[in-house]
Design a protein around this motif. Structure first.
Motif, mmCIF file in Angstrom:
data_model
loop_
_atom_site.group_PDB
_atom_site.id
_atom_site.type_symbol
_atom_site.label_atom_id
_atom_site.label_comp_id
_atom_site.label_asym_id
_atom_site.label_seq_id
_atom_site.Cartn_x
_atom_site.Cartn_y
_atom_site.Cartn_z
ATOM 1 N N VAL A 157 0.858 -1.187 0.000
ATOM 2 C CA VAL A 157 0.000 0.000 0.000
ATOM 3 C C VAL A 157 0.888 1.229 0.000
ATOM 4 C CG1 VAL A 157 -1.701 1.344 1.282
ATOM 5 C CG2 VAL A 157 -1.909 -1.151 1.172
ATOM 6 N N LEU A 158 0.685 2.092 -0.972
ATOM 7 C CA LEU A 158 1.456 3.321 -1.116
ATOM 8 C C LEU A 158 0.586 4.519 -0.758
ATOM 9 C CD1 LEU A 158 3.690 5.237 -2.143
ATOM 10 C CD2 LEU A 158 2.885 4.783 -4.477
ATOM 11 N N LEU A 159 1.089 5.379 0.115
ATOM 12 C CA LEU A 159 0.409 6.619 0.469
ATOM 13 C C LEU A 159 0.898 7.705 -0.483
ATOM 14 C CD1 LEU A 159 0.938 6.369 4.339
ATOM 15 C CD2 LEU A 159 -0.912 5.385 2.956
ATOM 16 N N ALA A 160 0.061 8.069 -1.454
ATOM 17 C CA ALA A 160 0.491 8.992 -2.513
ATOM 18 C C ALA A 160 -0.507 10.125 -2.709
ATOM 19 C CB ALA A 160 0.683 8.226 -3.820
ATOM 20 N N GLY A 161 -1.070 10.609 -1.611
ATOM 21 C CA GLY A 161 -2.078 11.667 -1.722
ATOM 22 C C GLY A 161 -1.517 13.064 -1.807
ATOM 23 N N GLY A 162 -0.202 13.195 -1.564
ATOM 24 C CA GLY A 162 0.372 14.534 -1.492
ATOM 25 C C GLY A 162 0.765 15.112 -2.834
ATOM 26 N N GLN A 163 0.672 16.420 -2.942
ATOM 27 C CA GLN A 163 1.154 17.141 -4.120
ATOM 28 C C GLN A 163 2.585 17.612 -3.875
ATOM 29 O OE1 GLN A 163 -2.390 19.833 -3.945
ATOM 30 N NE2 GLN A 163 -2.409 19.586 -6.167
ATOM 31 N N GLY A 164 3.266 17.967 -4.960
ATOM 32 C CA GLY A 164 4.638 18.433 -4.837
ATOM 33 C C GLY A 164 4.746 19.930 -4.658
ATOM 34 N N THR A 165 3.763 20.533 -3.991
ATOM 35 C CA THR A 165 3.713 21.994 -3.874
ATOM 36 C C THR A 165 4.986 22.556 -3.256
ATOM 37 O OG1 THR A 165 1.329 21.784 -3.548
ATOM 38 C CG2 THR A 165 2.323 23.899 -3.021
ATOM 39 N N ARG A 166 5.459 21.943 -2.174
ATOM 40 C CA ARG A 166 6.662 22.446 -1.507
ATOM 41 C C ARG A 166 7.909 22.236 -2.364
ATOM 42 N NH1 ARG A 166 6.051 19.624 4.236
ATOM 43 N NH2 ARG A 166 8.209 20.351 4.526
ATOM 44 N N LEU A 167 7.787 21.400 -3.381
ATOM 45 C CA LEU A 167 8.910 21.168 -4.296
ATOM 46 C C LEU A 167 8.811 22.060 -5.530
ATOM 47 C CD1 LEU A 167 8.872 17.257 -4.112
ATOM 48 C CD2 LEU A 167 10.420 18.816 -2.904
ATOM 49 N N GLY A 168 7.786 22.894 -5.573
ATOM 50 C CA GLY A 168 7.607 23.778 -6.715
ATOM 51 C C GLY A 168 6.875 23.131 -7.866
ATOM 52 N N SER A 169 6.101 22.073 -7.576
ATOM 53 C CA SER A 169 5.379 21.356 -8.626
ATOM 54 C C SER A 169 3.914 21.238 -8.248
ATOM 55 C CB SER A 169 5.981 19.959 -8.821
ATOM 56 O OG SER A 169 5.163 19.167 -9.669
ATOM 57 N N THR A 170 3.039 21.294 -9.243
ATOM 58 C CA THR A 170 1.611 21.089 -8.997
ATOM 59 C C THR A 170 1.212 19.638 -9.235
ATOM 60 O OG1 THR A 170 1.109 21.723 -11.280
ATOM 61 C CG2 THR A 170 1.041 23.461 -9.612
ATOM 62 N N ASP A 171 2.142 18.807 -9.684
ATOM 63 C CA ASP A 171 1.858 17.398 -9.937
ATOM 64 C C ASP A 171 1.858 16.602 -8.635
ATOM 65 O OD1 ASP A 171 1.767 17.776 -12.705
ATOM 66 O OD2 ASP A 171 3.938 17.495 -12.905
ATOM 67 N N PRO A 172 1.286 15.390 -8.656
ATOM 68 C CA PRO A 172 1.444 14.509 -7.498
ATOM 69 C C PRO A 172 2.925 14.298 -7.200
ATOM 70 C CG PRO A 172 -0.202 13.628 -9.011
ATOM 71 C CD PRO A 172 0.439 14.790 -9.709
ATOM 72 N N LYS A 173 3.253 14.176 -5.921
ATOM 73 C CA LYS A 173 4.657 14.086 -5.541
ATOM 74 C C LYS A 173 5.338 12.884 -6.187
ATOM 75 C CE LYS A 173 5.840 15.425 -1.404
ATOM 76 N NZ LYS A 173 6.104 15.469 0.069
ATOM 77 N N GLY A 174 4.612 11.788 -6.390
ATOM 78 C CA GLY A 174 5.207 10.595 -6.990
ATOM 79 C C GLY A 174 5.675 10.797 -8.417
ATOM 80 N N CYS A 175 5.179 11.833 -9.087
ATOM 81 C CA CYS A 175 5.596 12.128 -10.463
ATOM 82 C C CYS A 175 6.922 12.871 -10.504
ATOM 83 C CB CYS A 175 4.533 12.977 -11.169
ATOM 84 S SG CYS A 175 2.883 12.243 -11.237
ATOM 85 N N PHE A 176 7.415 13.262 -9.349
ATOM 86 C CA PHE A 176 8.584 14.145 -9.283
ATOM 87 C C PHE A 176 9.874 13.387 -9.590
ATOM 88 C CE2 PHE A 176 11.785 16.773 -7.103
ATOM 89 C CZ PHE A 176 11.442 18.024 -7.591
#
Length: 490
Positions: free
Chosen positions: A118-137
């Protein structure tokens, strides 16, 4: 005399001049009739939107959550004790024979279809400067792979290794991968996997599901309105995974597939060993309901939660760093010279499926969520209010038996939380940790490295399709020289 024209009143629409009486009475039962405060100012479409929004809420459940959570804030806090040594498998205590036995036992269980991830992937990459899901980073590896791809390829590697342990060589092994998204990341995550053809995995072994949301409330428990026709809501925390797995019948789906054990982790750890056979073998050996990988705190003020024992002889649980006073943070064990509260929680957990079925019922019955004071977007601009969340580690309070498995930070924990330029947990720091680790693998396998910049600034990336944890690299690396930075792949 000239009389100023008045703006026409909104059309009544199919709802009439007043809110539906039955729905209004239901809201009154829970003290939430304020959700209709702007009814007279709404047009027909906005009224429709508001009605649908309110009807989508499970009002009895939300009322129970709000009341129980607000009431729990005044409850006495149990005293805590350091984690007993018997609950921890420390790195220094393990023998090569132990690790080999656990590795083989874990691979055997995976080959028999007993593990789900089970992967917890609900977060966005906002703090990384991205609007994509963090897993896409992408953290800037030589391969340019995203976090999702690195993790998918580790699953592919373990499936291949586990297939070699089956009684019928050549039999395919599939690890079910359940990916929890949020309303903000769900569509983009699904499209990312489809575009990349599931990174080599079979589409039917990947299941996406959304975590829930909970209305944001004022300090006295009233709904905050984001707009005149929409209740402000927020995701229910990474601990919402348990309710989501239950409500969407995914625990039943796991049982139907023969799953006995569930590996659960967060998306932002570049070094995460997904479906780790060694951890699984240890977990099976201990016969516990729950387990967690832990790393030692790097320094007393490090902002990580730590495992503790609640009361003498009580369950293991996690205390957030914000809940620790200075004395607890710095208290030393005079015998070992180490921090007494040193076992950091890094969101690498293992559970039995039976325990997850039990604990989801317990969490729902107790309905106690953590309250976070936030500035909530509202009809008034921003309103000081409360978000209600559950945390992934809340379940440890319910576990009759929990074991902790120490891992080395430089081998298994490189989180990506902050943009480059911050002092810690950045893409740059995570990339360097991975490249340094893989460079050590190459040298241990008999390879050589050359580089045009200082080695501490760069290294070699080993594709997960070549090696999961440094194994099976001799044939690729022995006697060969690799120029850093570069990628070793098939």
């Amino acid at each position: 005399m000239v009389v100023a024209a008045r703006a026409p009143a909104p059309a009544a629409g199919r709802w009439g001049a007043a809110p539906p009486q039955e729905l209004l009475e239901r809201l009154k039962d829970y003290g939430q009739e304020g959700a209709f405060a702007f009814w007279d100012e709404l047009g027909p479409e906005e009224r429709d939107h508001l009605i649908r929004d309110i009807e989508s809420l499970d009002l009895p459940r939300i009322d129970r959550i709000v009341r129980c959570s607000l009431r729990s804030q005044g409850a006495p806090v149990l005293t805590v004790e350091p984690v007993p040594e018997s609950s921890v498998s420390a790195v220094d205590d393990r023998t090569p024979e132990d690790k080999e036995r656990w590795w083989r036992k874990g691979l055997r269980a995976i080959s028999e279809g007993k593990l789900a991830v089970v992967l917890l992937a609900g977060g966005q990459g906002t703090r990384l400067g991205s609007t994509d899901p963090k897993g896409c980073f992408s953290i800037g590896l030589p391969s340019r792979k995203s976090l999702f791809q690195l993790q998918a390829e580790r699953i592919l590697c373990i499936q291949k290794l586990a297939a070699q342990c089956t009684d019928a060589p050549g039999t395919a092994v599939q690890i079910p991968w359940y990916i929890m998204t949020s309303p903000f990341t769900d569509e983009a995550t699904r499209k990312f996997f489809e575009t990349h053809r599931y990174f080599g995995l079979e589409p039917n072994q990947v299941t996406f599901f959304q975590q829930g949301t909970v209305p944001c409330v004022s300090p006295d428990g009233r709904f905050i309105m984001e707009t005149p026709y929409k209740v402000a809501k927020a995701p229910d925390g990474n601990g919402g995974v348990y309710a989501a797995l239950k409500s969407k019948r995914l625990l039943d789906d796991m049982a139907a597939k023969g799953v006995k054990y569930v590996d659960c982790y967060g998306v932002d750890n570049v070094l995460v060993r997904v479906a780790d056979p060694t951890f699984l073998g240890y977990f099976i050996d201990r016969g516990v309901s729950a387990a967690a990988k832990v790393v030692r705190k790097a320094y007393p003020q490090e902002k990580v939660g730590v495992f503790v024992q609640r009361g003498r002889g009580g369950p293991l649980s996690v205390v957030e760093y914000s809940e620790m006073d200075a004395a607890m943070t710095t208290e030393m064990n005079q015998t070992t010279g180490r921090l007494r509260y040193c076992w950091s929680n890094v969101c690498l957990h293992m559970f039995t499926l039976d325990f997850l079925n039990q604990v989801t019922n317990s969490l729902e019955k107790d309905s106690i969520y953590h309250l976070a004071e936030k500035r909530i977007p509202s009809v008034h601009g921003y309103t000081s209010g409360l978000k209600l969340e559950q945390f992934i580690f809340d379940v440890f309070n319910y576990s009759p038996s929990t074991a902790l498995f120490e891992v080395l930070r430089e081998e298994e924990f490189a989180p990506v939380k902050n943009a480059n330029g911050a002092t810690y947990d950045t893409p740059d720091s995570a990339r360097l940790m991975l490249l340094r680790l893989h460079s050590r693998w190459v040298v241990a396998a008999g390879g050589f490295l050359t580089h045009s910049v200082p080695l501490y600034m760069t290294g070699v990336e080993v594709s997960p399709l070549c090696s999961y944890a440094g194994e099976n690299l001799e044939a690729i690396c022995r006697g060969r020289t690799f120029h850093a930075p570069s990628e070793i792949s098939f």
